[in-house]
Design a protein around this motif. Structure first.
Motif, short mmCIF file in Angstrom:
data_model
loop_
_atom_site.label_atom_id
_atom_site.label_comp_id
_atom_site.label_asym_id
_atom_site.label_seq_id
_atom_site.Cartn_x
_atom_site.Cartn_y
_atom_site.Cartn_z
N UNK A 129 0.85 -1.19 0.00
CA UNK A 129 0.00 0.00 0.00
C UNK A 129 0.88 1.24 0.00
N UNK A 130 0.54 2.21 -0.85
CA UNK A 130 1.28 3.47 -0.89
C UNK A 130 0.31 4.62 -0.73
N UNK A 131 0.76 5.65 -0.05
CA UNK A 131 -0.04 6.87 0.13
C UNK A 131 0.73 8.06 -0.38
N UNK A 132 0.09 8.85 -1.24
CA UNK A 132 0.75 9.99 -1.87
C UNK A 132 0.26 11.32 -1.36
N UNK A 133 1.03 12.35 -1.69
CA UNK A 133 0.72 13.72 -1.28
C UNK A 133 -0.55 14.26 -1.89
N UNK A 134 -1.04 13.62 -2.97
CA UNK A 134 -2.28 14.07 -3.60
C UNK A 134 -3.50 13.53 -2.88
N UNK A 135 -3.30 12.71 -1.84
CA UNK A 135 -4.40 12.19 -1.05
C UNK A 135 -4.92 10.84 -1.50
N UNK A 136 -4.21 10.15 -2.38
CA UNK A 136 -4.64 8.84 -2.85
C UNK A 136 -3.90 7.73 -2.11
N UNK A 137 -4.62 6.64 -1.88
CA UNK A 137 -4.05 5.41 -1.35
C UNK A 137 -4.14 4.38 -2.46
N UNK A 138 -3.02 3.73 -2.78
CA UNK A 138 -3.02 2.73 -3.84
C UNK A 138 -2.57 1.40 -3.26
N UNK A 139 -3.12 0.33 -3.82
CA UNK A 139 -2.74 -1.04 -3.44
C UNK A 139 -2.07 -1.68 -4.65
N UNK A 140 -0.94 -2.32 -4.40
CA UNK A 140 -0.17 -2.98 -5.45
C UNK A 140 -0.06 -4.45 -5.11
N UNK A 141 -0.34 -5.32 -6.05
CA UNK A 141 -0.20 -6.76 -5.83
C UNK A 141 1.27 -7.13 -5.96
N UNK A 142 1.79 -7.89 -5.00
CA UNK A 142 3.18 -8.35 -5.04
C UNK A 142 3.19 -9.72 -5.70
#
Length: 138
Positions: free
Chosen positions: A98-111
């Motif tokens: 999971x990554x959180x960016x300065x634009x306010x989005x949370x993204x999930x990445x499959x490993x």
């Protein structure tokens, strides 16, 4: 009681101390660092000393990088967000990043542990690439 046994920290310390190739590649400050177990140990919840082979870093440069601690090289770089990546974490089963960016989005990445196990591959266009962190999910 700490989260990791003494042997883990000794092993990591030896990798960092003997490194001739420091882990370089980000163009701005690091914002988070997480360890990732090798594919053979990934589903296990144990923190075996020999199973920590990868490092994932995020930075204010908008990048997330996957580092192979054995070769001490970056094996994948993804542009995770349009602005700074302020946080990252891995779920306990190490299937999602999971990554959180300065634009306010949370993204999930499959490993993709199969891709990690098989290493880097040459694509049809001749470029060497890894899809170990896959595309982000919505």
């Amino acid at each position: 009681a700490g989260l990791f046994r003494y042997g883990f920290w000794t092993n990591l310390e030896n990798i960092l101390r003997t490194s001739t190739n420091r882990l370089r590649g980000h163009r701005d400050q690091l914002t988070a660092v997480r360890f990732l177990s090798s594919p053979s140990e990934a589903p296990s919840s144990s923190t075996d000393t020999n199973s920590i082979d990868y490092l994932i870093t995020s930075s204010k440069d908008t990048l997330v990088k996957l580092w192979d601690l054995t070769s001490q090289h970056c094996v994948q770089t993804i542009v995770a967000h349009p602005s700074e990546v302020w946080s990252l974490d891995i779920n306990p089963s190490q299937e999602l990043l999971f990554t959180g960016g300065g634009e306010g989005e949370l993204k999930a990445w499959r490993i993709d542990h199969n891709a990690l196990a098989s290493g880097l591959k040459e694509a049809d266009n001749g470029k060497v690439r890894s899809k170990s962190l896959g595309e982000h999910m919505y």
